[in-house]
Design an enzyme around this catalytic site. Structure first.
Site, PDB file in Angstrom:
ATOM      1  N   ASP A  81       0.830  -1.196   0.000  1.00  0.00           N
ATOM      2  CA  ASP A  81       0.000   0.000   0.000  1.00  0.00           C
ATOM      3  C   ASP A  81       0.874   1.260   0.000  1.00  0.00           C
ATOM      4  O   ASP A  81       1.861   1.328   0.740  1.00  0.00           O
ATOM      5  CB  ASP A  81      -0.848  -0.067   1.281  1.00  0.00           C
ATOM      6  CG  ASP A  81      -2.033   0.856   1.269  1.00  0.00           C
ATOM      7  OD1 ASP A  81      -2.583   1.110   0.188  1.00  0.00           O
ATOM      8  OD2 ASP A  81      -2.422   1.319   2.362  1.00  0.00           O
ATOM      9  N   ASP A 103       2.261   4.960  -5.363  1.00  0.00           N
ATOM     10  CA  ASP A 103       1.723   6.256  -4.945  1.00  0.00           C
ATOM     11  C   ASP A 103       2.727   7.348  -5.292  1.00  0.00           C
ATOM     12  O   ASP A 103       3.644   7.647  -4.529  1.00  0.00           O
ATOM     13  CB  ASP A 103       1.426   6.238  -3.442  1.00  0.00           C
ATOM     14  CG  ASP A 103       0.907   7.578  -2.948  1.00  0.00           C
ATOM     15  OD1 ASP A 103       0.857   8.541  -3.747  1.00  0.00           O
ATOM     16  OD2 ASP A 103       0.566   7.678  -1.765  1.00  0.00           O
ATOM     17  N   HIS A 183      -7.036  10.948   4.116  1.00  0.00           N
ATOM     18  CA  HIS A 183      -6.601   9.885   5.026  1.00  0.00           C
ATOM     19  C   HIS A 183      -6.903  10.312   6.451  1.00  0.00           C
ATOM     20  O   HIS A 183      -6.602  11.428   6.852  1.00  0.00           O
ATOM     21  CB  HIS A 183      -5.091   9.636   4.888  1.00  0.00           C
ATOM     22  CG  HIS A 183      -4.738   8.749   3.737  1.00  0.00           C
ATOM     23  ND1 HIS A 183      -3.743   9.048   2.838  1.00  0.00           N
ATOM     24  CD2 HIS A 183      -5.239   7.552   3.350  1.00  0.00           C
ATOM     25  CE1 HIS A 183      -3.659   8.077   1.944  1.00  0.00           C
ATOM     26  NE2 HIS A 183      -4.558   7.159   2.226  1.00  0.00           N
ATOM     27  N   GLY A 215     -10.872   5.399   3.515  1.00  0.00           N
ATOM     28  CA  GLY A 215     -12.246   4.928   3.749  1.00  0.00           C
ATOM     29  C   GLY A 215     -12.766   5.184   5.156  1.00  0.00           C
ATOM     30  O   GLY A 215     -13.966   5.029   5.393  1.00  0.00           O
TER      31      GLY A 215
END
Ligand code: 13P
Length: 289
Positions: A81, A103, A183, A215
């Site tokens: 991630d 990212d 985030h 999320g």
């Protein structure tokens, strides 16, 4: 049902549900996530950021997840991630991660394309089945509780035109987008998702599963509405961290002399498991296996 991650993501997109992605850096949270997925029959991503992987080790994360996956015969996929450098992405790919998220969203669009393409090429050469995510837009915050409100600027959001070019030029399998998500959890309330922008992005790249980072702290209504607009993968970290932490603090307050980890960690495991189960239901990712 195919057990290939790429097929699962397309099935999720076409079936208007999203695969959950939950972060871990140690075994208790991983065990809780997997227990929730086993009971709800949910395929899942488990993920380690660069920091989380630094704590556990890329190869040890691969070993743990692979053993659990085999023992339970569950579609659990390990994602690297928010890997930001070529070196860290290569370390995860070489260790055997099923998926990598590149990212480079803080770079310029052109630099983002260039570095993302380099990592896609490396990943596919090593493992044609690997799923690679890239992203455009700028995500503010960190997976933590924020006292202040976090304001989104219009230029933070993903542009549908750039989405088309980015997917075409990099060859990524899925796309992380920014539509108001941040985030972490703002104690003054997280921004609302811009569902109109999501619709435009989905229409611009209808074949591409979209990923929502940040999320935690988003309203259930916004999440539910995003599912029929291409959102196929939703990442949750802060809500798990808070559940783990709060349960641990409460346990040690009630029983300060308890020194046995499997006793004082039990309530944290249960708390994380409850959050994961609630999210999987919200994402519509139950009874898929
Ligand atoms: P949250 O910490 O806001 O849930 O975001 C997690 C995330 O996006 C990990 O990739």
């Amino acid at each position: 049902m195919s057990n290939k991650l790429k097929d699962l993501l397309i099935q999720a997109k076409d079936g208007d549900y999203a695969l959950g992605h939950f972060n871990f850096s140690e075994v208790t949270a991983l065990k809780a996530i997997i227990a929730a997925c086993e009971s709800l029959r949910s395929p899942v991503f488990v993920g380690t950021s660069e920091g989380e992987a630094g704590f556990l080790g890329h190869t040890r994360a691969v070993g743990l997840v692979a053993k659990w996956k085999d023992d339970l015969d569950l579609p659990i996929y390990l994602n690297a991630d928010h890997h930001k450098t070529l070196e860290s992405a290569k370390a995860a790919i070489d260790a055997g991660y099923d998926s990598v998220q590149i990212d480079e969203m803080a770079l310029s669009f052109e630099e983002n394309i260039k570095l993302s393409k380099q990592i896609v090429d490396y990943a596919k050469e090593k493992n044609p089945d690997i799923s690679v995510e890239g992203g455009i837009g700028y995500i503010r915050g960190s997976s933590d509780l924020h006292k202040e409100r976090i304001e989104i600027k219009p230029e933070d959001m993903t542009s549908p035109e750039e989405a088309v070019r980015f997917v075409k030029e990099t060859g990524v399998d899925r796309l992380a987008i920014v539509i108001g998500n941040i985030h972490g959890i703002s104690l003054k309330g997280n921004p609302k998702l811009n569902l109109e922008r999501l619709k435009e992005i989905h229409e611009a790249v209808p074949g591409v599963p979209l990923t929502l980072h940040g999320g935690s702290g988003i309203s259930d209504e916004d999440i539910a509405a995003s599912l029929s607009l291409g959102m196929s993968n939703i990442h949750v970290n802060t809500e798990l961290r808070v559940a783990f932490h709060d349960a641990l603090v409460g346990t040690l307050k009630r029983d300060p002399d308890q020194t046995t980890p499997y006793k004082f960690l039990g309530p944290s495991l249960d708390a994380v498991r409850r959050v994961v189960e609630k999210k999987l239901r919200l994402f519509g990712a139950v009874d898929i296996i």
